[in-house]
Write a protein that holds these residues in place. Structure first.
Motif, PDB file in Angstrom:
ATOM      1  N   SER A 112       0.834  -1.209   0.000  1.00 38.43           N
ATOM      2  CA  SER A 112       0.000   0.000   0.000  1.00 38.43           C
ATOM      3  C   SER A 112       0.866   1.255   0.000  1.00 38.43           C
ATOM      4  N   GLY A 113       2.024   1.167   0.658  1.00 37.10           N
ATOM      5  CA  GLY A 113       2.952   2.291   0.663  1.00 37.10           C
ATOM      6  C   GLY A 113       3.503   2.585  -0.723  1.00 37.10           C
ATOM      7  N   PHE A 114       3.781   1.536  -1.496  1.00 40.36           N
ATOM      8  CA  PHE A 114       4.286   1.739  -2.857  1.00 40.36           C
ATOM      9  C   PHE A 114       3.254   2.467  -3.714  1.00 40.36           C
ATOM     10  N   TRP A 115       1.976   2.105  -3.545  1.00 43.63           N
ATOM     11  CA  TRP A 115       0.921   2.818  -4.264  1.00 43.63           C
ATOM     12  C   TRP A 115       0.865   4.291  -3.843  1.00 43.63           C
ATOM     13  N   THR A 116       1.049   4.534  -2.532  1.00 48.52           N
ATOM     14  CA  THR A 116       1.057   5.916  -2.044  1.00 48.52           C
ATOM     15  C   THR A 116       2.219   6.699  -2.636  1.00 48.52           C
ATOM     16  N   MET A 117       3.392   6.055  -2.715  1.00 47.50           N
ATOM     17  CA  MET A 117       4.556   6.700  -3.335  1.00 47.50           C
ATOM     18  C   MET A 117       4.260   7.080  -4.779  1.00 47.50           C
ATOM     19  N   LEU A 118       3.616   6.170  -5.492  1.00 50.87           N
ATOM     20  CA  LEU A 118       3.302   6.420  -6.901  1.00 50.87           C
ATOM     21  C   LEU A 118       2.308   7.567  -7.041  1.00 50.87           C
ATOM     22  N   ILE A 119       1.321   7.601  -6.149  1.00 50.13           N
ATOM     23  CA  ILE A 119       0.333   8.688  -6.182  1.00 50.13           C
ATOM     24  C   ILE A 119       0.999  10.027  -5.865  1.00 50.13           C
ATOM     25  N   LEU A 120       1.873  10.031  -4.847  1.00 44.73           N
ATOM     26  CA  LEU A 120       2.592  11.262  -4.513  1.00 44.73           C
ATOM     27  C   LEU A 120       3.476  11.712  -5.673  1.00 44.73           C
ATOM     28  N   GLN A 121       4.116  10.756  -6.347  1.00 40.08           N
ATOM     29  CA  GLN A 121       4.931  11.091  -7.512  1.00 40.08           C
ATOM     30  C   GLN A 121       4.081  11.739  -8.597  1.00 40.08           C
ATOM     31  N   ILE A 122       2.896  11.227  -8.806  1.00 33.24           N
ATOM     32  CA  ILE A 122       1.992  11.791  -9.822  1.00 33.24           C
ATOM     33  C   ILE A 122       1.617  13.229  -9.471  1.00 33.24           C
ATOM     34  N   VAL A 123       1.208  13.451  -8.226  1.00 30.70           N
ATOM     35  CA  VAL A 123       0.749  14.792  -7.835  1.00 30.70           C
ATOM     36  C   VAL A 123       1.917  15.782  -7.817  1.00 30.70           C
ATOM     37  N   ILE A 124       3.066  15.366  -7.262  1.00 29.67           N
ATOM     38  CA  ILE A 124       4.246  16.239  -7.253  1.00 29.67           C
ATOM     39  C   ILE A 124       4.630  16.612  -8.683  1.00 29.67           C
ATOM     40  N   SER A 125       4.582  15.642  -9.582  1.00 28.01           N
ATOM     41  CA  SER A 125       4.991  15.888 -10.964  1.00 28.01           C
ATOM     42  C   SER A 125       4.004  16.781 -11.704  1.00 28.01           C
ATOM     43  N   ILE A 126       2.733  16.718 -11.354  1.00 26.48           N
ATOM     44  CA  ILE A 126       1.766  17.650 -11.945  1.00 26.48           C
ATOM     45  C   ILE A 126       2.139  19.083 -11.582  1.00 26.48           C
ATOM     46  N   PHE A 127       2.500  19.292 -10.325  1.00 22.91           N
ATOM     47  CA  PHE A 127       2.878  20.641  -9.890  1.00 22.91           C
ATOM     48  C   PHE A 127       4.193  21.093 -10.523  1.00 22.91           C
ATOM     49  N   THR A 128       5.190  20.210 -10.623  1.00 27.59           N
ATOM     50  CA  THR A 128       6.433  20.611 -11.277  1.00 27.59           C
ATOM     51  C   THR A 128       6.210  20.829 -12.775  1.00 27.59           C
ATOM     52  N   GLY A 129       5.217  20.133 -13.348  1.00 29.26           N
ATOM     53  CA  GLY A 129       4.857  20.372 -14.741  1.00 29.26           C
ATOM     54  C   GLY A 129       4.291  21.761 -14.959  1.00 29.26           C
ATOM     55  N   ILE A 130       3.554  22.266 -14.001  1.00 28.99           N
ATOM     56  CA  ILE A 130       3.049  23.643 -14.079  1.00 28.99           C
ATOM     57  C   ILE A 130       4.218  24.626 -14.033  1.00 28.99           C
ATOM     58  N   MET A 131       5.221  24.306 -13.228  1.00 23.74           N
ATOM     59  CA  MET A 131       6.345  25.212 -13.013  1.00 23.74           C
ATOM     60  C   MET A 131       7.172  25.452 -14.268  1.00 23.74           C
ATOM     61  N   SER A 132       7.424  24.409 -15.041  1.00 28.27           N
ATOM     62  CA  SER A 132       8.407  24.514 -16.127  1.00 28.27           C
ATOM     63  C   SER A 132       8.051  25.554 -17.192  1.00 28.27           C
ATOM     64  N   PRO A 133       6.876  25.481 -17.835  1.00 24.24           N
ATOM     65  CA  PRO A 133       6.553  26.524 -18.820  1.00 24.24           C
ATOM     66  C   PRO A 133       6.395  27.894 -18.179  1.00 24.24           C
ATOM     67  N   LEU A 134       5.974  27.896 -16.926  1.00 21.82           N
ATOM     68  CA  LEU A 134       5.811  29.162 -16.217  1.00 21.82           C
ATOM     69  C   LEU A 134       7.138  29.908 -16.134  1.00 21.82           C
ATOM     70  N   ILE A 135       8.197  29.200 -15.773  1.00 18.06           N
ATOM     71  CA  ILE A 135       9.506  29.840 -15.628  1.00 18.06           C
ATOM     72  C   ILE A 135      10.024  30.345 -16.968  1.00 18.06           C
ATOM     73  N   TRP A 136       9.906  29.524 -18.025  1.00 18.95           N
ATOM     74  CA  TRP A 136      10.393  29.968 -19.337  1.00 18.95           C
ATOM     75  C   TRP A 136       9.616  31.180 -19.828  1.00 18.95           C
ATOM     76  N   SER A 137       8.324  31.213 -19.572  1.00 17.22           N
ATOM     77  CA  SER A 137       7.531  32.374 -19.955  1.00 17.22           C
ATOM     78  C   SER A 137       7.956  33.613 -19.169  1.00 17.22           C
ATOM     79  N   MET A 138       8.308  33.424 -17.904  1.00 13.41           N
ATOM     80  CA  MET A 138       8.773  34.541 -17.077  1.00 13.41           C
ATOM     81  C   MET A 138      10.118  35.074 -17.579  1.00 13.41           C
ATOM     82  N   TYR A 139      10.972  34.190 -18.094  1.00 16.71           N
ATOM     83  CA  TYR A 139      12.227  34.660 -18.695  1.00 16.71           C
ATOM     84  C   TYR A 139      11.948  35.556 -19.899  1.00 16.71           C
ATOM     85  N   ALA A 140      10.958  35.179 -20.701  1.00 16.91           N
ATOM     86  CA  ALA A 140      10.600  36.013 -21.849  1.00 16.91           C
ATOM     87  C   ALA A 140      10.107  37.386 -21.390  1.00 16.91           C
ATOM     88  N   ASP A 141       9.365  37.423 -20.280  1.00 19.68           N
ATOM     89  CA  ASP A 141       8.910  38.699 -19.723  1.00 19.68           C
ATOM     90  C   ASP A 141      10.087  39.537 -19.226  1.00 19.68           C
TER      91      ASP A 141
END
Length: 464
Positions: free
Chosen positions: A326-355
């Motif tokens: 059950s812990g391994f499933w929790t790790m996988l779920i946390l990886q999914i949610v953490i990665s969704i948030f880091t996915g938001i970050m990446s284009p955001l930063i590059w767009s901010m560099y353009a600004d």
């Protein structure tokens, strides 16, 4: 100017699909390659990863200055995609080549090939990043371009990470130099094709001219407060990703194990590092898709702060997950949610560099887009360097064993090494995300200010 064509956004995405595919394999697997396959000590490998970035600190702004002053029929930045792509692939293959030499000679080989790879990476990635500043003058369009870039980047990274261990096994084995070499030949060939597609499908629409000396360009850059703050924020973001990513291979090898299976709807599948990282890349793509609507609604600065606050909480939670089914499933779920948030970050930063580039052009009366985007590449590399070296040095300091003969003879990793692996997946990245919040809190380019800058620049720019 009119909105750019969809094919250009797709073409621009191919560029970072290639670049990020290499970068993710380097960031996540190069440390364990050097320590467990190539045969370097953890200390030497850590020094290698860090020292090579000293040259990067010089080569990135140099490349930015050169690109800013390049003028061809294809534009300023785009021709470098064509010129450097072959070297990019060749150097990647050499980096994962293990010669049958003495330890000292192999160490020299590692330094030479790593420095070559990072130099070529600079030569293609700095101009590629700077293209964002001359493909559109619309701040929202820049975020869309950044989102396409990151969506394709994570797609390529997913394929590379998910297939990396099967590829090495196909060509000789995950624990053999031959497997790693031929696996990289496959990846490098695909990356060459993607950069050529990026060149063919894109176009530079804005014509900017650098009208001041190189010295004044640097002086303007060092006086640019938003640039300093964004560099700090981007460094934290890259450090967060690299620390977690570079730890995963060790974490699965020594804490989770190599023969762990999970069941989904009655179907058994192997729970291994490539799957964990690959699922993260797919989740990053979901985050990229969310970036534009969230940033348009909340503003880029607010989005950045809220995302990092979520990363702090989620990262700390990872420490308390047990190594059970059950812990391994929790790790996988946390990886999914953490990665969704880091996915938001990446284009955001590059767009901010353009600004920030637009801010610099208006305030300092010079188009230093390449120089500013070179600093983005520099922050990425320093984040990778510090993160990769920190992982290796911390493992060494806490007694991690890399000698396969010792492990085969029955030796086990000390509890201190296993504990630091768990810290590297939780508390340490959480602290980095908290620091990013502090840094960006003082970032002055609000949505209102960005629109004011864009309006004033339209009066002085030449647009196709």
């Amino acid at each position: 100017m009119a909105k750019t064509k969809l094919i250009e956004k797709i073409g621009y995405g191919f560029g970072d699909m290639s670049s990020s595919t290499f970068w993710k394999v380097f960031s996540y697997y190069l440390p364990i390659f050097y320590s467990n396959i190539f045969g370097l000590s953890l200390i030497d490998a850590g020094v290698l990863v860090l020292v090579t970035r000293i040259w990067d600190a010089v080569s990135d702004p140099m490349m930015g200055i050169i690109a800013d002053r390049t003028n061809t029929k294809w534009g300023k930045y785009r021709p470098y995609l064509l010129w450097v792509a072959p070297l990019f692939s060749i150097c990647g293959i050499l980096l994962f080549t293990t010669p049958d030499w003495s330890y000292g000679a192999k160490l020299i080989w590692a330094y030479v090939t790593y420095i070559m790879m990072m130099t070529v990476y600079t030569g293609i990635n700095v101009p590629y990043g700077a293209m964002l500043g001359v493909m559109t003058d619309d701040t929202n369009e820049k975020t869309v371009f950044s989102s396409f870039r990151m969506f394709f980047a994570y797609g390529g990274s997913f394929i590379a990470l998910f297939l990396w261990e099967p590829l090495t096994n196909m060509f000789g084995g995950y624990k053999t130099p031959e497997g790693w070499f031929w696996g990289m030949v496959v990846i490098a060939s695909a990356c060459f094709v993607m950069f050529i597609l990026c060149f063919l499908l894109t176009k530079e629409h804005l014509k900017t001219v650098s009208t001041v000396s190189v010295g004044n360009d640097f002086k303007s850059l060092l006086s640019n407060k938003p640039w300093w703050l964004l560099i700090g924020a981007a460094l934290c973001s890259n450090l967060f990703n690299t620390v977690r990513g570079a730890t995963v291979a060790y974490f699965f090898l020594d804490i989770i194990g190599s023969d762990v299976s999970l069941s989904l709807f009655g179907i058994m599948f192997l729970f291994y590092s490539g799957l964990f990282l690959g699922v993260g890349e797919v989740s990053n793509m979901a985050g990229v898709a969310l970036c534009v609507p969230i940033a348009n609604k909340l503003g880029k600065k607010t989005t950045f702060i809220l995302v990092n606050a979520a990363l702090v909480v989620l990262s700390i939670s990872f420490f308390f997950v047990p190594c059970t089914p059950s812990g391994f499933w929790t790790m996988l779920i946390l990886q999914i949610v953490i990665s969704i948030f880091t996915g938001i970050m990446s284009p955001l930063i590059w767009s901010m560099y353009a600004d920030v580039s637009d801010y610099a052009e208006l305030k300092f009366k010079t188009a230093s887009t390449g120089l500013i985007f070179s600093s983005a590449s520099m922050a990425q590399k320093f984040g990778g360097a510090i993160g990769g070296a920190a992982v290796l040095w911390l493992l060494s300091g806490f007694g991690y064993i890399t000698d396969s003969a010792q492990l085969d003879a029955g030796a086990t990793q000390p509890e201190s090494a296993l504990l630091v692996l768990r810290w590297l997946m939780s508390f340490i990245p959480a602290a980095v995300a908290a620091l990013a919040i502090v840094v960006v809190w003082f970032y002055p380019l609000t949505t209102k200010r960005i629109h004011e800058i864009s309006g004033e620049l339209k009066k002085v720019r030449a647009i196709e």
